[in-house]
Design a protein around this motif. Sequence first.
Motif, short mmCIF file in Angstrom:
data_model
loop_
_atom_site.label_atom_id
_atom_site.label_comp_id
_atom_site.label_asym_id
_atom_site.label_seq_id
_atom_site.Cartn_x
_atom_site.Cartn_y
_atom_site.Cartn_z
N ALA A 127 0.88 -1.20 -0.04
CA ALA A 127 -0.08 0.01 0.03
C ALA A 127 0.78 1.42 0.03
N ARG A 128 0.39 2.25 -0.61
CA ARG A 128 1.17 3.68 -0.79
C ARG A 128 0.06 4.71 -0.70
N PRO A 129 0.56 5.87 -0.28
CA PRO A 129 -0.14 6.93 -0.25
C PRO A 129 -0.05 7.72 -1.74
N ILE A 130 -1.25 8.28 -2.20
CA ILE A 130 -1.50 8.97 -3.11
C ILE A 130 -2.17 10.17 -2.95
N ALA A 131 -2.07 11.12 -3.74
CA ALA A 131 -2.85 12.65 -3.51
C ALA A 131 -4.11 12.38 -3.54
N ARG A 132 -4.85 13.27 -2.78
CA ARG A 132 -6.32 13.11 -2.51
C ARG A 132 -7.03 13.16 -4.01
N SER A 133 -6.48 14.08 -4.91
CA SER A 133 -7.20 14.39 -5.90
C SER A 133 -7.12 13.22 -6.98
N ASP A 134 -5.91 12.49 -7.04
CA ASP A 134 -5.51 11.20 -7.67
C ASP A 134 -6.59 10.19 -6.96
N PHE A 135 -6.94 10.18 -5.88
CA PHE A 135 -7.77 8.95 -5.25
C PHE A 135 -9.18 9.42 -5.72
N VAL A 136 -9.68 10.45 -5.66
CA VAL A 136 -10.87 11.10 -6.07
C VAL A 136 -11.28 10.68 -7.54
N GLN A 137 -10.24 10.76 -8.38
CA GLN A 137 -10.24 10.52 -9.82
C GLN A 137 -10.55 9.08 -10.04
N HIS A 138 -9.66 8.32 -9.58
CA HIS A 138 -9.63 6.85 -9.59
C HIS A 138 -11.06 6.24 -9.00
N LEU A 139 -11.48 7.21 -7.98
CA LEU A 139 -12.79 6.71 -7.27
C LEU A 139 -14.06 6.97 -8.38
N GLN A 140 -13.97 8.18 -9.04
CA GLN A 140 -15.04 8.41 -9.71
C GLN A 140 -15.21 7.58 -10.88
N GLY A 141 -14.19 6.94 -11.44
CA GLY A 141 -14.20 5.95 -12.44
C GLY A 141 -14.70 4.65 -12.04
N LEU A 142 -14.33 4.10 -11.02
CA LEU A 142 -14.31 2.84 -10.49
C LEU A 142 -15.83 2.53 -9.92
N ILE A 143 -16.37 3.55 -9.14
CA ILE A 143 -17.67 3.30 -8.58
C ILE A 143 -18.77 3.27 -9.46
N ASN A 144 -18.27 3.83 -10.70
CA ASN A 144 -19.68 3.76 -11.85
C ASN A 144 -19.42 2.66 -12.47
N LEU A 145 -18.62 1.72 -12.62
CA LEU A 145 -18.60 0.24 -13.06
C LEU A 145 -19.54 -0.56 -12.62
N PRO A 146 -20.00 -1.81 -13.30
CA PRO A 146 -20.77 -2.68 -12.76
C PRO A 146 -20.52 -3.10 -11.38
N ASP A 147 -21.27 -3.25 -10.79
CA ASP A 147 -21.09 -3.60 -9.11
C ASP A 147 -21.21 -5.14 -8.84
N HIS A 148 -20.96 -5.22 -7.66
CA HIS A 148 -20.97 -6.69 -7.19
C HIS A 148 -21.61 -6.89 -5.78
N THR A 149 -22.67 -5.80 -5.88
CA THR A 149 -23.76 -5.74 -4.72
C THR A 149 -24.58 -6.78 -4.14
N SER A 150 -23.80 -7.84 -3.55
CA SER A 150 -24.68 -9.01 -2.94
C SER A 150 -23.63 -9.78 -1.94
N HIS A 151 -24.33 -10.63 -1.50
CA HIS A 151 -23.63 -11.43 -0.44
C HIS A 151 -22.46 -12.24 -0.91
N TRP A 152 -21.29 -12.37 -0.49
CA TRP A 152 -20.16 -13.13 -0.78
C TRP A 152 -20.09 -14.31 0.07
N ARG A 153 -21.05 -14.73 0.78
CA ARG A 153 -20.86 -15.92 1.85
C ARG A 153 -21.01 -17.18 1.16
N ALA A 154 -21.25 -17.28 -0.23
CA ALA A 154 -21.21 -18.55 -0.92
C ALA A 154 -19.91 -18.81 -1.09
#
Length: 235
Positions: free
Chosen positions: A203-230
């Motif tokens: 793990a490593r630190p990145i600038a918050r602006s870079d983090f937000v940029q990554h975040l904005q792209g990744l959270i809009n991808l198809p999600d896996h909102t379901s339980h993983w217990r299987a």
Amino acid sequence: MIPWLESPTAFPDTRRARREPNGLLCAGGDLEPATIIAAYSRGIFPWFSDDQPILWWSPDPRMVLFPAEFKVSKSLARTVRAGKFDVRFDSAFAGVIAGCAAPREPGGGTWIVPEMQEAYLRLHRLGVAHSVESWVRGEHGEELVGGLYGIALGRMFFGESMFSRATDASKVALVALVDKLRRDGFELIDCQQETRHLASFGARPIARSDFVQHLQGLINLPDHTSHWRAEHVEA
């Protein structure tokens, strides 16, 4: 004075967060699922003690782990191969968050107050919050000896906390988590705060602006909102 939330999801721009203490953005609001999801979607997370109002944070820099950069020491790799732990997903979320909330030393405190535990349990029931658990078989049956929990949005995982009652138990859970996230196409794990322990895994630190940029792209991808217990793996 830090801003007080006028409505539960009306978070200020993360660029307004304080430098000292690093990342403190605002206070107030609630811990309803919609509020927490809105916060994470903006790069913000709750963190407060039981004698404080709800506090919201967005530190700069931000500690992250790219799954492709994950490092496993030779000794930990041997432990994984030895199959000492039975690793499961979402089979004991309440037990994991209780383990993480337990004080690390006698008389110590915790930021995972009962209000926070209930909030993440609600998110777990919605299939948004997940746990990874390390189990062993003892004299009195199966025993939960370590694990971690966090939130998955889109192809982004937000790690919250981990605990261990046996050597390497939480580390083995982390290995299993990263392996799953790689398979599912996740590209980033939010670790929130910088620590040497997390750095040892790559793990490593990145600038918050870079983090937000990554975040904005990744959270809009198809999600896996379901339980993983299987899912159930030997480690």
